[in-house]
Design a protein around this motif. Structure first.
Motif, mmCIF file in Angstrom:
data_model
loop_
_atom_site.group_PDB
_atom_site.id
_atom_site.type_symbol
_atom_site.label_atom_id
_atom_site.label_comp_id
_atom_site.label_asym_id
_atom_site.label_seq_id
_atom_site.Cartn_x
_atom_site.Cartn_y
_atom_site.Cartn_z
ATOM 1 N N PRO A 38 0.837 -1.195 0.000
ATOM 2 C CA PRO A 38 0.000 0.000 0.000
ATOM 3 C C PRO A 38 0.877 1.251 0.000
ATOM 4 N N ASP A 39 0.325 2.335 -0.511
ATOM 5 C CA ASP A 39 1.018 3.614 -0.475
ATOM 6 C C ASP A 39 -0.019 4.708 -0.254
ATOM 7 N N ILE A 40 0.406 5.812 0.323
ATOM 8 C CA ILE A 40 -0.500 6.915 0.654
ATOM 9 C C ILE A 40 0.081 8.209 0.107
ATOM 10 N N PHE A 41 -0.805 9.011 -0.513
ATOM 11 C CA PHE A 41 -0.398 10.280 -1.106
ATOM 12 C C PHE A 41 -1.354 11.388 -0.680
ATOM 13 N N PRO A 42 -0.843 12.556 -0.349
ATOM 14 C CA PRO A 42 -1.755 13.687 -0.139
ATOM 15 C C PRO A 42 -2.265 14.166 -1.495
ATOM 16 N N VAL A 43 -3.544 14.445 -1.567
ATOM 17 C CA VAL A 43 -4.127 14.993 -2.793
ATOM 18 C C VAL A 43 -5.098 16.098 -2.429
ATOM 19 N N ASN A 44 -5.122 17.138 -3.246
ATOM 20 C CA ASN A 44 -6.186 18.121 -3.087
ATOM 21 C C ASN A 44 -7.283 17.716 -4.056
ATOM 22 N N TYR A 45 -8.520 17.819 -3.603
ATOM 23 C CA TYR A 45 -9.663 17.300 -4.344
ATOM 24 C C TYR A 45 -10.818 18.285 -4.289
ATOM 25 N N THR A 46 -11.842 17.975 -5.084
ATOM 26 C CA THR A 46 -13.110 18.680 -4.990
ATOM 27 C C THR A 46 -14.221 17.643 -5.079
ATOM 28 N N VAL A 47 -15.352 17.963 -4.484
ATOM 29 C CA VAL A 47 -16.524 17.099 -4.575
ATOM 30 C C VAL A 47 -17.300 17.494 -5.832
ATOM 31 N N ASP A 48 -17.648 16.506 -6.630
ATOM 32 C CA ASP A 48 -18.480 16.712 -7.817
ATOM 33 C C ASP A 48 -19.637 15.733 -7.728
ATOM 34 N N ARG A 49 -20.785 16.258 -7.383
ATOM 35 C CA ARG A 49 -21.971 15.454 -7.087
ATOM 36 C C ARG A 49 -21.600 14.491 -5.965
ATOM 37 N N ASP A 50 -21.786 13.212 -6.131
ATOM 38 C CA ASP A 50 -21.423 12.261 -5.070
ATOM 39 C C ASP A 50 -20.148 11.500 -5.430
ATOM 40 N N THR A 51 -19.164 12.232 -5.953
ATOM 41 C CA THR A 51 -17.857 11.671 -6.271
ATOM 42 C C THR A 51 -16.796 12.681 -5.852
ATOM 43 N N LEU A 52 -15.544 12.229 -5.805
ATOM 44 C CA LEU A 52 -14.407 13.122 -5.568
ATOM 45 C C LEU A 52 -13.556 13.147 -6.827
ATOM 46 N N VAL A 53 -13.002 14.316 -7.135
ATOM 47 C CA VAL A 53 -12.125 14.453 -8.292
ATOM 48 C C VAL A 53 -10.825 15.105 -7.829
ATOM 49 N N PHE A 54 -9.708 14.550 -8.298
ATOM 50 C CA PHE A 54 -8.407 15.179 -8.052
ATOM 51 C C PHE A 54 -7.628 15.162 -9.362
ATOM 52 N N ARG A 124 -11.518 10.589 -11.120
ATOM 53 C CA ARG A 124 -12.775 10.610 -10.368
ATOM 54 C C ARG A 124 -12.855 9.345 -9.512
ATOM 55 N N ILE A 125 -13.130 9.528 -8.233
ATOM 56 C CA ILE A 125 -13.356 8.393 -7.332
ATOM 57 C C ILE A 125 -14.860 8.248 -7.142
ATOM 58 N N VAL A 126 -15.374 7.080 -7.506
ATOM 59 C CA VAL A 126 -16.787 6.755 -7.301
ATOM 60 C C VAL A 126 -16.849 5.849 -6.075
ATOM 61 N N PRO A 127 -17.460 6.346 -5.000
ATOM 62 C CA PRO A 127 -17.431 5.572 -3.761
ATOM 63 C C PRO A 127 -18.378 4.373 -3.762
ATOM 64 N N THR A 128 -17.927 3.311 -3.112
ATOM 65 C CA THR A 128 -18.813 2.186 -2.806
ATOM 66 C C THR A 128 -19.274 2.299 -1.353
ATOM 67 N N THR A 129 -18.429 2.892 -0.506
ATOM 68 C CA THR A 129 -18.815 3.171 0.883
ATOM 69 C C THR A 129 -18.223 4.504 1.305
ATOM 70 N N ILE A 130 -18.923 5.150 2.224
ATOM 71 C CA ILE A 130 -18.418 6.378 2.837
ATOM 72 C C ILE A 130 -18.837 6.335 4.304
ATOM 73 N N THR A 131 -17.847 6.475 5.179
ATOM 74 C CA THR A 131 -18.110 6.422 6.619
ATOM 75 C C THR A 131 -17.398 7.584 7.298
ATOM 76 N N GLY A 132 -17.913 7.968 8.440
ATOM 77 C CA GLY A 132 -17.286 9.065 9.162
ATOM 78 C C GLY A 132 -17.576 9.020 10.642
ATOM 79 N N ARG A 133 -16.742 9.715 11.385
ATOM 80 C CA ARG A 133 -16.873 9.815 12.839
ATOM 81 C C ARG A 133 -16.558 11.233 13.276
ATOM 82 N N ARG A 134 -17.200 11.634 14.363
ATOM 83 C CA ARG A 134 -16.908 12.926 14.992
ATOM 84 C C ARG A 134 -16.639 12.622 16.465
ATOM 85 N N PHE A 135 -15.662 13.323 17.043
ATOM 86 C CA PHE A 135 -15.271 13.014 18.413
ATOM 87 C C PHE A 135 -14.565 14.214 19.038
ATOM 88 N N ALA A 136 -14.533 14.233 20.346
ATOM 89 C CA ALA A 136 -13.811 15.272 21.084
ATOM 90 C C ALA A 136 -12.341 14.875 21.151
#
Length: 156
Positions: A38-54, A124-136
């Motif tokens: 696996p590898d990880i890269f920082p990317v700047n993106y924008t949301v386009d409808r229910d997808t992400l584009v970088f 364009r990234i077309v998601p199959t799942t999207i999850t999130g959490r909020r916490f202190a």
């Protein structure tokens, strides 16, 4: 008075809130599979409808998204005043976008490279799942262990 030993509550976010948060930031970490790791890269993106584009140049990221291997993108943020943080993970498939006139006038217009060099590929990234959490966020002092308080057996 709050219980000092209590674990802070984590709020599981619904899909709409995840998209709202993703629209509020433009930097994420793209996780892809490259050859045998696996590898990880920082990317700047924008949301386009229910997808992400970088956008990207030719290279590792573009080659990694060309196949059928799924990928993930994680973005997060924190409100320094309230100490509330969030994290969203989007998993799915990606494909290069053909930059048509309409696309260039809308989506591509807000995606400009942070680094010099040619970044003329749009993905364009077309998601199959999207999850999130909020916490202190826990106060940093909760992470510190003084040497005076640590077990000295390991030091002697």
């Amino acid at each position: 008075m709050p219980n000092q030993g209590a674990t802070p509550q984590t709020e599981i976010l619904d899909e709409l809130e995840c998209w709202r948060l993703l629209r509020g930031v433009s930097l994420g970490r793209l996780a892809v599979w490259v050859e045998d790791h696996p590898d990880i890269f920082p990317v700047n993106y924008t949301v386009d409808r229910d997808t992400l584009v970088f956008r990207t140049g030719s290279g590792t990221k573009l080659a990694a998204v060309a196949g059928d291997t799924p990928l993930a993108l994680e973005a997060d943020g924190v409100n320094a005043a309230s100490g509330i943080a969030w994290s969203v993970v989007l998993k799915g498939q990606a494909a290069e976008v053909e930059p048509t006139g309409e696309f260039l006038d809308s989506v591509a217009r807000v995606l400009f490279p942070w680094q010099p060099g040619r970044k003329d590929h749009f993905v364009r990234i077309v998601p199959t799942t999207i999850t999130g959490r909020r916490f202190a966020v826990e106060h940093p002092k909760a992470w510190w262990i003084s040497l005076d308080e640590a077990t000295r057996a390991g030091l002697e």
